[in-house]
Design a protein around this motif. Sequence first.
Motif, short mmCIF file in Angstrom:
data_model
loop_
_atom_site.label_atom_id
_atom_site.label_comp_id
_atom_site.label_asym_id
_atom_site.label_seq_id
_atom_site.Cartn_x
_atom_site.Cartn_y
_atom_site.Cartn_z
N UNK A 149 0.82 -1.21 0.00
CA UNK A 149 0.00 0.00 0.00
C UNK A 149 0.85 1.26 0.00
N UNK A 150 1.89 1.30 0.82
CA UNK A 150 2.71 2.50 0.94
C UNK A 150 3.38 2.86 -0.39
N UNK A 151 3.80 1.85 -1.14
CA UNK A 151 4.42 2.09 -2.45
C UNK A 151 3.43 2.80 -3.37
N UNK A 152 2.21 2.29 -3.43
CA UNK A 152 1.23 2.87 -4.34
C UNK A 152 0.73 4.23 -3.84
N UNK A 153 0.69 4.40 -2.53
CA UNK A 153 0.32 5.71 -2.00
C UNK A 153 1.31 6.77 -2.47
N UNK A 154 2.58 6.44 -2.45
CA UNK A 154 3.60 7.36 -2.94
C UNK A 154 3.44 7.58 -4.44
N UNK A 155 3.12 6.50 -5.18
CA UNK A 155 2.95 6.61 -6.62
C UNK A 155 1.79 7.54 -6.97
N UNK A 156 0.74 7.54 -6.11
CA UNK A 156 -0.41 8.40 -6.33
C UNK A 156 -0.27 9.72 -5.55
N UNK A 157 0.97 10.12 -5.34
CA UNK A 157 1.31 11.44 -4.76
C UNK A 157 0.68 11.66 -3.39
N UNK A 158 0.54 10.61 -2.61
CA UNK A 158 0.06 10.74 -1.25
C UNK A 158 -1.44 10.93 -1.13
N UNK A 159 -2.16 10.82 -2.26
CA UNK A 159 -3.61 10.98 -2.24
C UNK A 159 -4.26 9.66 -1.82
N UNK A 160 -4.97 9.68 -0.72
CA UNK A 160 -5.60 8.46 -0.21
C UNK A 160 -6.67 7.97 -1.18
N UNK A 161 -6.86 6.67 -1.28
CA UNK A 161 -7.94 6.15 -2.14
C UNK A 161 -9.30 6.54 -1.60
N UNK A 162 -10.27 6.68 -2.49
CA UNK A 162 -11.63 7.00 -2.07
C UNK A 162 -12.61 6.27 -2.97
N UNK A 163 -13.90 6.55 -2.78
CA UNK A 163 -14.94 5.83 -3.52
C UNK A 163 -14.87 6.09 -5.02
N UNK A 164 -14.26 7.18 -5.42
CA UNK A 164 -14.17 7.50 -6.84
C UNK A 164 -12.94 6.87 -7.50
N UNK A 165 -11.79 6.95 -6.85
CA UNK A 165 -10.57 6.43 -7.44
C UNK A 165 -10.39 4.93 -7.20
N UNK A 166 -10.60 4.50 -5.97
CA UNK A 166 -10.48 3.09 -5.58
C UNK A 166 -9.17 2.46 -6.08
N UNK A 167 -8.09 3.25 -6.07
CA UNK A 167 -6.85 2.70 -6.59
C UNK A 167 -6.34 1.54 -5.75
N UNK A 168 -6.73 1.50 -4.49
CA UNK A 168 -6.30 0.39 -3.63
C UNK A 168 -6.86 -0.93 -4.17
N UNK A 169 -8.12 -0.94 -4.59
CA UNK A 169 -8.72 -2.15 -5.14
C UNK A 169 -8.03 -2.53 -6.44
N UNK A 170 -7.80 -1.55 -7.30
CA UNK A 170 -7.17 -1.83 -8.59
C UNK A 170 -5.78 -2.43 -8.42
N UNK A 171 -4.97 -1.78 -7.58
CA UNK A 171 -3.56 -2.15 -7.50
C UNK A 171 -3.31 -3.34 -6.58
N UNK A 172 -4.08 -3.45 -5.50
CA UNK A 172 -3.80 -4.48 -4.50
C UNK A 172 -4.69 -5.71 -4.63
N UNK A 173 -5.79 -5.60 -5.36
CA UNK A 173 -6.69 -6.74 -5.52
C UNK A 173 -6.81 -7.20 -6.98
N UNK A 174 -7.26 -6.29 -7.84
CA UNK A 174 -7.59 -6.68 -9.20
C UNK A 174 -6.37 -7.09 -10.03
N UNK A 175 -5.32 -6.30 -9.97
CA UNK A 175 -4.14 -6.64 -10.78
C UNK A 175 -3.52 -7.98 -10.38
N UNK A 176 -3.32 -8.25 -9.08
CA UNK A 176 -2.80 -9.57 -8.71
C UNK A 176 -3.74 -10.70 -9.12
#
Length: 275
Positions: free
Chosen positions: A76-103
Motif C-alpha cells: 500500500x505505501x508504495x502505491x500511496x507514494x505513486x499516487x502522490x500521497x492521495x488516499x484512495x476514495x470511492x471514486x478512485x479506488x486505486x487500492x482495489x485496482x492495485x492491491x486486488x484486481x491486478x494480482x
Amino acid sequence: MNWREWAKKTDRRHILALSGGKDSSAMAVYLRDKVPNLEYVFCDTGVELEETYDYLKKLESFLDMKIHTISAAEGFDFYLKMFSGVLPDANTRWCTRMLKLKPYEKFIGDDPVVSYVGIRADEPHRQGYISGKPGVTTVFPFAEDGLIKSDIYRILEDCGLGLPSYYQWRSRSGCYFCFFQQKREWVGLLENHKDLFELAQSYEKIDPDTGERFTWMQDESLEELCRPERVAAIKKEYEKRMRREAQKFASNQRLCDMWDGDAEGQELACLVCHI
C-alpha cells in the motif's frame, strides 16, 4: 447455461476469490462438493485485520484444501507514494485496482476460467467483479439458486464456522482503513485495534498552506473522530438508529443484519474486497 453446467466444464479453471467475509466463505462451503478442482484464492493487501487471517485459516481447515494467497508486488505505501500521497476514495479506488484486481488478473493469466461470485438472490442491485478477459465466465450460484442472507448464516452455522469475529463491530471484510467504513466502525477499530487506528490516522494529512485535507472521510479526520465526546456522540447516534431498525424488524435480528441494513455506502463498496 446455468452455473451447474459451467461447473462440469473440465477444459477451464474454476476459481473462487475469497475476501474473508461471510458471503464468499459461505460460497466456498456451498461449492465444496459441487465443483471439482475448485481453486480458492485470497488477495492479500497486507493491511487486513488479523481476524480475517484467523477466519481464513479456519475455513481452510474445514475445506481441507489450500487457499492460495496472492498479493501485489508492492504494498500500500508504495502505491500511496505513486499516487502522490492521495488516499484512495470511492471514486478512485486505486487500492482495489492495485492491491486486488491486478494480482487477481495476473493469477488468472490467459486461461479460460469460471469465476464464482457470492452475490445473493436478495441483492440484485449489486454487481461483483467481472473480468474483462475474454476467457473468463462469471457465475452467481447463490443468486441462481435463490439463496438469501439467512441461508448464508445457516450454511456457516451448520458447518461450524460461524461468522468472522470482526462482525461484532464491523459490517464488512477488507483493509482495516477501508474508506467505506461507517463512523461507528471507525470507533470499533479504535476500541478493538487502537494500534491500527493510529496507523490509519498517521496516513491523514492537512496541507498547512492550502488547508486541503487528505483524510479517509470527507467531513471528518480520525483525529477529530477519536475525541471522547465525539466517540460518545457517534455511539449514541448509532444506538438510536439501531432502535429504529429494531422497530422495523424481528426482535431476534442478528447484529450482522443490522450492520448490513445500516451500512453507509454499503451498496457502493468494492465487492471484490467485501463479499
